[in-house]
Design an enzyme around this catalytic site. Structure first.
Site: not given
Length: 306
Positions: A8, A43, A67, A121, A131
């Protein structure tokens, strides 16, 4: 055996202090960042470092939980075409984040890997851990404190301080070509940067695109921390509610027809427009504010066209 890791990135301001991280478990993770970068750069770097950190175990399959649709598509769909065109996109414009993409391209050679998109999230244990560490690195750069880099991969090469901290190309917030969240076609050819109103119009168009809405991080990067919306049903929705709604049920791509694009000051732009898609037409107004060099949507209202 398959190595399963989440990767992330984080940027406080996008661009701003930026961090990246990959995470397997509490004894196996790494993080880093830069004083200034974008979320997409973070990322990319998270995935790059994961591949490089596991280069000494090439016989293992690698399953990357990510993500970011931008990173997944870059690796699995776009890079072969970019390379054939000399690292240029279909319209001939240069590919963004070229240094990082070339480094990633080299890192995946000979590796067996798969990417799995996970919603950010949303309580995914490994994604949340990555994250948290990426944001921690970004926050450390913001506060000018020591960056928590993590233990790395057991038995891996010792990380040189500069090896994972190559600063990406500088990003100018007002430039449509230099930010991944901007639409390339919205910037006049040869112009060094575009005005606040033109920047805001480009961002508003991008926010209404299904590709952006499929990625929670891309939506979040465009919304002010105190964002608020009055929707067509008369409800008041905050930033988290809008991010959740858009990523769960992305809207169809639409055409935006500007009505008013006015600068209300150096750091505030008011925009009104008509949105048309196969689902119908609606009228909208938005207020954008520039915060630490980045344009963020502060308020939005929309209603069906009668």
């Amino acid at each position: 055996m398959t190595i399963i890791a989440a990767a992330d990135g984080s940027a406080l301001g996008n661009p701003g202090p930026a961090g990246w991280a990959w995470y397997v478990n509490d004894e196996c993770w790494a993080a880093g960042g830069w004083p200034r970068g974008t979320n997409n750069q973070g990322e990319l770097m998270a995935v790059i470092d994961l591949f490089e950190a596991t280069a000494h175990v090439p016989g293992e399959d690698l399953r990357v939980l990510c993500d970011s649709q931008y990173v997944i598509n870059a690796v699995t769909k776009w890079m072969p075409g970019w390379k054939r065109k000399g690292w240029r996109k279909a319209d001939g414009s240069p590919v963004l984040n070229l240094d990082l993409l070339k480094r990633l391209d080299a890192a995946i050679v000979g590796r067996r890997f798969t990417f799995e998109w996970v919603k950010g999230h949303a309580g995914h244990e490994l994604n949340e851990a990555a994250d948290e560490r990426a944001r921690g690195a970004a926050t450390a750069y913001q506060n000018r404190t020591s960056v928590p880099t993590g233990p790395g991969w057991p038995g891996g090469a010792v990380r040189k301080p500069s090896a994972a901290a190559v600063v990406p190309a500088p990003v100018t917030p007002a430039s449509a070509l230099e930010l991944d969240i901007f639409a390339d076609s919205d910037r006049p050819a040869g112009a060094p940067e575009i005005s606040g109103p033109d920047t805001v119009l480009a961002l508003e168009r991008r926010l209404h695109g299904s590709t952006t809405q499929a990625d929670a991080a891309s939506v979040a990067a465009l919304l002010h921390p105190e964002f608020e919306e009055f929707d067509s049903a008369g409800r008041v929705r905050d930033r988290d509610a809008v991010i959740r709604t858009l990523t769960e049920t992305p809207e169809q791509d639409a055409t935006l027809e500007p009505r008013t694009v006015d600068a209300l000051g150096d750091d505030t732009v008011f925009l009104s427009y008509r949105r048309a898609s196969s689902q119908g037409a609606s009228l909208h107004s938005s207020l954008w504010q520039r915060v630490d060099g980045a344009w963020l949507l502060r308020f939005h209202q929309g209603s069906r066209e009668s």
